[in-house]
Design a protein around this motif. Structure first.
Motif, PDB file in Angstrom:
ATOM      1  N   PHE A   1      64.515  44.667  85.481  1.00 31.31           N
ATOM      2  CA  PHE A   1      64.874  44.041  86.740  1.00 31.31           C
ATOM      3  C   PHE A   1      66.350  43.651  86.698  1.00 31.31           C
ATOM      4  CE2 PHE A   1      60.294  43.218  86.498  1.00 31.31           C
ATOM      5  CZ  PHE A   1      59.903  43.702  87.736  1.00 31.31           C
ATOM      6  N   THR A   2      67.023  43.868  87.807  1.00 28.87           N
ATOM      7  CA  THR A   2      68.422  43.476  87.888  1.00 28.87           C
ATOM      8  C   THR A   2      68.496  41.960  88.058  1.00 28.87           C
ATOM      9  OG1 THR A   2      68.539  43.653  90.282  1.00 28.87           O
ATOM     10  CG2 THR A   2      68.996  45.658  89.012  1.00 28.87           C
ATOM     11  N   HIS A   3      69.674  41.465  87.846  1.00 25.53           N
ATOM     12  CA  HIS A   3      69.899  40.027  88.019  1.00 25.53           C
ATOM     13  C   HIS A   3      69.583  39.624  89.459  1.00 25.53           C
ATOM     14  CE1 HIS A   3      71.558  36.076  87.419  1.00 25.53           C
ATOM     15  NE2 HIS A   3      72.372  36.240  88.470  1.00 25.53           N
ATOM     16  N   CYS A   4      69.934  40.466  90.393  1.00 26.16           N
ATOM     17  CA  CYS A   4      69.663  40.182  91.806  1.00 26.16           C
ATOM     18  C   CYS A   4      68.158  40.117  92.058  1.00 26.16           C
ATOM     19  CB  CYS A   4      70.312  41.262  92.673  1.00 26.16           C
ATOM     20  SG  CYS A   4      70.139  40.964  94.439  1.00 26.16           S
ATOM     21  N   ASP A   5      67.387  41.025  91.455  1.00 21.48           N
ATOM     22  CA  ASP A   5      65.928  41.006  91.601  1.00 21.48           C
ATOM     23  C   ASP A   5      65.335  39.722  91.022  1.00 21.48           C
ATOM     24  OD1 ASP A   5      65.862  43.499  92.801  1.00 21.48           O
ATOM     25  OD2 ASP A   5      65.536  44.561  90.904  1.00 21.48           O
ATOM     26  N   GLN A   6      65.866  39.288  89.897  1.00 22.50           N
ATOM     27  CA  GLN A   6      65.369  38.070  89.259  1.00 22.50           C
ATOM     28  C   GLN A   6      65.651  36.844  90.122  1.00 22.50           C
ATOM     29  OE1 GLN A   6      67.320  38.166  85.455  1.00 22.50           O
ATOM     30  NE2 GLN A   6      65.862  39.632  84.581  1.00 22.50           N
ATOM     31  N   VAL A   7      66.843  36.809  90.731  1.00 24.43           N
ATOM     32  CA  VAL A   7      67.193  35.684  91.596  1.00 24.43           C
ATOM     33  C   VAL A   7      66.304  35.685  92.829  1.00 24.43           C
ATOM     34  CG1 VAL A   7      69.004  34.738  93.094  1.00 24.43           C
ATOM     35  CG2 VAL A   7      69.573  35.494  90.771  1.00 24.43           C
ATOM     36  N   LEU A   8      66.093  36.851  93.431  1.00 24.53           N
ATOM     37  CA  LEU A   8      65.233  36.941  94.609  1.00 24.53           C
ATOM     38  C   LEU A   8      63.807  36.517  94.276  1.00 24.53           C
ATOM     39  CD1 LEU A   8      66.489  40.237  96.276  1.00 24.53           C
ATOM     40  CD2 LEU A   8      66.837  37.887  97.077  1.00 24.53           C
ATOM     41  N   PHE A   9      63.319  36.904  93.101  1.00 20.85           N
ATOM     42  CA  PHE A   9      61.986  36.520  92.673  1.00 20.85           C
ATOM     43  C   PHE A   9      61.901  35.007  92.498  1.00 20.85           C
ATOM     44  CE2 PHE A   9      58.866  35.633  89.304  1.00 20.85           C
ATOM     45  CZ  PHE A   9      57.726  36.113  89.930  1.00 20.85           C
ATOM     46  N   ALA A  10      62.908  34.412  91.860  1.00 17.95           N
ATOM     47  CA  ALA A  10      62.927  32.967  91.645  1.00 17.95           C
ATOM     48  C   ALA A  10      62.948  32.222  92.977  1.00 17.95           C
ATOM     49  CB  ALA A  10      64.129  32.578  90.791  1.00 17.95           C
ATOM     50  N   VAL A  11      63.733  32.704  93.932  1.00 17.00           N
ATOM     51  CA  VAL A  11      63.794  32.076  95.249  1.00 17.00           C
ATOM     52  C   VAL A  11      62.431  32.170  95.928  1.00 17.00           C
ATOM     53  CG1 VAL A  11      64.779  32.290  97.577  1.00 17.00           C
ATOM     54  CG2 VAL A  11      66.276  32.380  95.570  1.00 17.00           C
ATOM     55  N   ALA A  12      61.778  33.312  95.821  1.00 16.25           N
ATOM     56  CA  ALA A  12      60.457  33.495  96.431  1.00 16.25           C
ATOM     57  C   ALA A  12      59.439  32.542  95.807  1.00 16.25           C
ATOM     58  CB  ALA A  12      60.005  34.940  96.288  1.00 16.25           C
ATOM     59  N   VAL A  13      59.498  32.367  94.500  1.00 19.17           N
ATOM     60  CA  VAL A  13      58.569  31.463  93.815  1.00 19.17           C
ATOM     61  C   VAL A  13      58.809  30.022  94.270  1.00 19.17           C
ATOM     62  CG1 VAL A  13      57.966  30.460  91.568  1.00 19.17           C
ATOM     63  CG2 VAL A  13      58.201  32.940  91.812  1.00 19.17           C
ATOM     64  N   VAL A  14      60.068  29.617  94.351  1.00 20.12           N
ATOM     65  CA  VAL A  14      60.383  28.257  94.787  1.00 20.12           C
ATOM     66  C   VAL A  14      59.905  28.042  96.221  1.00 20.12           C
ATOM     67  CG1 VAL A  14      62.282  26.689  95.351  1.00 20.12           C
ATOM     68  CG2 VAL A  14      62.293  27.935  93.186  1.00 20.12           C
ATOM     69  N   GLU A  15      60.115  29.000  97.098  1.00 25.17           N
ATOM     70  CA  GLU A  15      59.654  28.879  98.483  1.00 25.17           C
ATOM     71  C   GLU A  15      58.129  28.789  98.545  1.00 25.17           C
ATOM     72  OE1 GLU A  15      61.412  32.228 100.456  1.00 25.17           O
ATOM     73  OE2 GLU A  15      63.328  31.183 100.758  1.00 25.17           O
ATOM     74  N   TYR A  16      57.455  29.589  97.711  1.00 29.39           N
ATOM     75  CA  TYR A  16      55.991  29.559  97.672  1.00 29.39           C
ATOM     76  C   TYR A  16      55.488  28.183  97.222  1.00 29.39           C
ATOM     77  CZ  TYR A  16      51.212  30.724  96.332  1.00 29.39           C
ATOM     78  OH  TYR A  16      49.855  30.745  96.213  1.00 29.39           O
ATOM     79  N   ILE A  17      56.100  27.653  96.177  1.00 29.35           N
ATOM     80  CA  ILE A  17      55.705  26.334  95.675  1.00 29.35           C
ATOM     81  C   ILE A  17      55.980  25.266  96.730  1.00 29.35           C
ATOM     82  CG2 ILE A  17      56.271  24.542  93.961  1.00 29.35           C
ATOM     83  CD1 ILE A  17      56.679  26.865  91.955  1.00 29.35           C
ATOM     84  N   ASP A  18      57.097  25.368  97.424  1.00 30.15           N
ATOM     85  CA  ASP A  18      57.425  24.424  98.481  1.00 30.15           C
ATOM     86  C   ASP A  18      56.398  24.491  99.604  1.00 30.15           C
ATOM     87  OD1 ASP A  18      59.221  22.442  99.556  1.00 30.15           O
ATOM     88  OD2 ASP A  18      59.830  23.961 101.031  1.00 30.15           O
ATOM     89  N   ASP A  19      55.983  25.697  99.981  1.00 31.23           N
ATOM     90  CA  ASP A  19      54.948  25.850 101.013  1.00 31.23           C
ATOM     91  C   ASP A  19      53.623  25.245 100.561  1.00 31.23           C
ATOM     92  OD1 ASP A  19      56.716  27.130 102.678  1.00 31.23           O
ATOM     93  OD2 ASP A  19      56.007  29.158 102.208  1.00 31.23           O
ATOM     94  N   LEU A  20      53.252  25.485  99.293  1.00 32.43           N
ATOM     95  CA  LEU A  20      52.018  24.901  98.761  1.00 32.43           C
ATOM     96  C   LEU A  20      52.079  23.376  98.787  1.00 32.43           C
ATOM     97  CD1 LEU A  20      51.119  27.077  95.649  1.00 32.43           C
ATOM     98  CD2 LEU A  20      49.802  26.829  97.749  1.00 32.43           C
ATOM     99  N   TYR A  21      53.216  22.835  98.379  1.00 34.21           N
ATOM    100  CA  TYR A  21      53.372  21.381  98.374  1.00 34.21           C
ATOM    101  C   TYR A  21      53.222  20.824  99.790  1.00 34.21           C
ATOM    102  CZ  TYR A  21      55.451  16.776  97.972  1.00 34.21           C
ATOM    103  OH  TYR A  21      55.664  15.431  98.042  1.00 34.21           O
ATOM    104  N   ALA A  22      53.863  21.466 100.754  1.00 32.39           N
ATOM    105  CA  ALA A  22      53.771  21.008 102.144  1.00 32.39           C
ATOM    106  C   ALA A  22      52.327  21.069 102.634  1.00 32.39           C
ATOM    107  CB  ALA A  22      54.676  21.843 103.038  1.00 32.39           C
ATOM    108  N   HIS A  23      51.614  22.132 102.268  1.00 32.36           N
ATOM    109  CA  HIS A  23      50.220  22.279 102.679  1.00 32.36           C
ATOM    110  C   HIS A  23      49.354  21.156 102.090  1.00 32.36           C
ATOM    111  CE1 HIS A  23      46.326  24.022 103.577  1.00 32.36           C
ATOM    112  NE2 HIS A  23      46.013  23.913 102.294  1.00 32.36           N
ATOM    113  N   PHE A  24      49.505  20.897 100.794  1.00 28.08           N
ATOM    114  CA  PHE A  24      48.683  19.875 100.156  1.00 28.08           C
ATOM    115  C   PHE A  24      49.108  18.476 100.570  1.00 28.08           C
ATOM    116  CE2 PHE A  24      47.683  23.346  97.143  1.00 28.08           C
ATOM    117  CZ  PHE A  24      46.320  23.315  97.315  1.00 28.08           C
TER     118      PHE A  24
END
Length: 93
Positions: free
Chosen positions: A4-27
């Motif tokens: 994975f390129t550095h850009c792919d890793q950053v995009l993945f990390a951003v997606a994970v953080v957004e997912y966790i933020d959505d889960l937190y908001a839901h709960f």
């Protein structure tokens, strides 16, 4: 193994953080207090406290003492009680 390129890793990390933020908001929206779960209203009008209960709630030792005296509680008289209190507070040598 795929690289994975550095850009792919950053995009993945951003997606994970957004997912966790959505889960937190839901709960956070789904949080329910224990009294709501048990069907108990969240006010003191439903369960009025006695004067002694109110004094305990306010941690008002003077009122608690006065109420106990009015009720005829006499255990705080005498040397035996003082020794017991000193033992309880670890002041006896």
């Amino acid at each position: 193994m795929q690289q994975f390129t550095h850009c792919d890793q950053v995009l993945f990390a951003v997606a994970v953080v957004e997912y966790i933020d959505d889960l937190y908001a839901h709960f956070k929206k789904a949080e329910v207090s224990s009294n709501e779960l048990m069907g108990v209203p969240d006010n003191n009008a439903a369960f009025p406290l006695s004067p002694l209960g109110d004094a305990f709630l306010r941690k008002d030792l003077t009122s608690i003492h006065e109420i106990l005296e009015k009720l005829g509680y006499k255990d705080d008289e005498g040397a035996a009680t003082e020794l017991s209190f000193q033992t309880w507070t670890h002041q006896v040598h």
